[in-house]
Design a protein around this motif. Structure first.
Motif, PDB file in Angstrom:
ATOM      1  N   ASP A  56       0.856  -1.240   0.066  1.00 27.04           N
ATOM      2  CA  ASP A  56       0.055  -0.053  -0.128  1.00 27.04           C
ATOM      3  C   ASP A  56       0.893   1.345   0.001  1.00 27.04           C
ATOM      4  OD1 ASP A  56      -1.409   2.147   1.148  1.00 27.04           O
ATOM      5  OD2 ASP A  56      -3.246   0.803   1.253  1.00 27.04           O
ATOM      6  N   ASN A  58       0.231   4.490   0.143  1.00 26.80           N
ATOM      7  CA  ASN A  58      -0.280   5.290   1.102  1.00 26.80           C
ATOM      8  C   ASN A  58       0.289   5.066   2.598  1.00 26.80           C
ATOM      9  OD1 ASN A  58      -1.887   7.260  -0.439  1.00 26.80           O
ATOM     10  ND2 ASN A  58      -3.491   5.925  -0.659  1.00 26.80           N
ATOM     11  N   LEU A  59       0.305   3.951   2.971  1.00 27.41           N
ATOM     12  CA  LEU A  59       0.949   3.587   4.176  1.00 27.41           C
ATOM     13  C   LEU A  59       2.323   3.742   4.254  1.00 27.41           C
ATOM     14  CD1 LEU A  59      -1.342   0.535   5.079  1.00 27.41           C
ATOM     15  CD2 LEU A  59      -1.559   2.784   6.011  1.00 27.41           C
ATOM     16  N   LEU A  60       3.052   3.580   2.849  1.00 26.15           N
ATOM     17  CA  LEU A  60       4.582   3.685   2.955  1.00 26.15           C
ATOM     18  C   LEU A  60       4.621   5.110   2.509  1.00 26.15           C
ATOM     19  CD1 LEU A  60       5.086   0.341   0.833  1.00 26.15           C
ATOM     20  CD2 LEU A  60       5.565   0.824   3.350  1.00 26.15           C
ATOM     21  N   ASN A  61       3.909   6.074   2.922  1.00 32.51           N
ATOM     22  CA  ASN A  61       4.159   7.543   2.674  1.00 32.51           C
ATOM     23  C   ASN A  61       4.683   7.772   1.345  1.00 32.51           C
ATOM     24  OD1 ASN A  61       4.436  10.145   3.390  1.00 32.51           O
ATOM     25  ND2 ASN A  61       6.788  10.268   3.698  1.00 32.51           N
ATOM     26  N   LEU A  62       3.862   7.033   0.029  1.00 36.80           N
ATOM     27  CA  LEU A  62       4.328   7.292  -1.171  1.00 36.80           C
ATOM     28  C   LEU A  62       2.721   7.735  -1.767  1.00 36.80           C
ATOM     29  CD1 LEU A  62       6.635   4.228  -1.905  1.00 36.80           C
ATOM     30  CD2 LEU A  62       7.232   6.906  -1.751  1.00 36.80           C
ATOM     31  N   ALA A  63       2.186   8.703  -1.500  1.00 36.48           N
ATOM     32  CA  ALA A  63       0.976   9.064  -1.760  1.00 36.48           C
ATOM     33  C   ALA A  63       0.712   9.800  -3.189  1.00 36.48           C
ATOM     34  CB  ALA A  63       0.327   9.961  -0.579  1.00 36.48           C
ATOM     35  N   GLU A  92      12.092   5.614  -6.761  1.00 37.46           N
ATOM     36  CA  GLU A  92      10.822   6.261  -7.158  1.00 37.46           C
ATOM     37  C   GLU A  92      10.377   6.054  -8.388  1.00 37.46           C
ATOM     38  OE1 GLU A  92      13.782   8.528  -4.508  1.00 37.46           O
ATOM     39  OE2 GLU A  92      13.956   7.724  -6.461  1.00 37.46           O
ATOM     40  N   PRO A 112       6.650  10.626  -1.858  1.00 33.32           N
ATOM     41  CA  PRO A 112       5.908  11.216  -0.767  1.00 33.32           C
ATOM     42  C   PRO A 112       5.094  12.601  -1.081  1.00 33.32           C
ATOM     43  CG  PRO A 112       8.167  11.086  -0.072  1.00 33.32           C
ATOM     44  CD  PRO A 112       7.907  10.775  -1.555  1.00 33.32           C
ATOM     45  N   ASP A 113       5.823  13.431  -1.891  1.00 37.45           N
ATOM     46  CA  ASP A 113       5.218  14.887  -1.835  1.00 37.45           C
ATOM     47  C   ASP A 113       5.824  15.326  -3.076  1.00 37.45           C
ATOM     48  OD1 ASP A 113       7.944  15.540  -1.059  1.00 37.45           O
ATOM     49  OD2 ASP A 113       7.063  15.660   1.213  1.00 37.45           O
TER      50      ASP A 113
END
Length: 155
Positions: A56, A58-63, A92, A112-113
């Protein structure tokens, strides 16, 4: 050639490859040993390349998912080798495609951002000779699957 049972096996492991052979065999229905033999054959024949866990993001801070279109000024084996090395070494960048049409390559990156993507972008333009780079940030994922359609396998 794949038969109906082979396609059913592939469909089941595409859905969840962690299922036991006996669970898959019951679902088909087929006895366990022939099911195992078929799975081994499908793997040996290359239909099953690898079994992995889908994580997942999102849970890995890759939203943030970014699609990057690249045009190159000139195509050469040395440029391609440098590009391939760069994309393979960048964690990435998770997918790379060579295209026909207005862009030469399409990259899919997860970060992540925006700041993390900016760092990746700066590395990309510093290390490669590029004619144009265009980025698009995914706003929403409508469909994302790794399951391949099996209807065309016997054609």
């Amino acid at each position: 050639m794949l038969d109906k049972i082979d396609k059913q096996l592939l469909a089941h492991i595409q859905e969840d490859s962690s299922r036991s052979v006996s669970d898959i065999a019951q679902a088909i229905p087929l006895s366990t040993t022939p099911c195992w033999r078929r799975l081994q054959r499908l793997q040996k024949d290359g239909y099953i390349r690898k079994q992995v866990a889908l994580l997942d993001a999102n849970l890995l801070n890759l939203a943030v998912t970014v699609f990057v279109e690249i045009r190159v000024p000139a195509h050469s084996p040395s440029w391609l080798a440098k590009f391939s090395e760069f994309t393979r070494s960048s964690n990435e960048i998770v997918e790379v495609y060579r295209l026909s049409g207005h862009a030469d390559y399409l990259l899919k990156a997860v970060v992540p951002d925006v700041a993390a993507f900016d760092s990746l972008y700066k590395l990309l333009i510093a290390r490669l000779d590029l004619a144009d780079v265009r980025s698009a940030f995914a706003m929403e994922t409508i469909k994302c699957t790794t399951a391949l359609p099996l209807d065309y396998a016997d054609r």
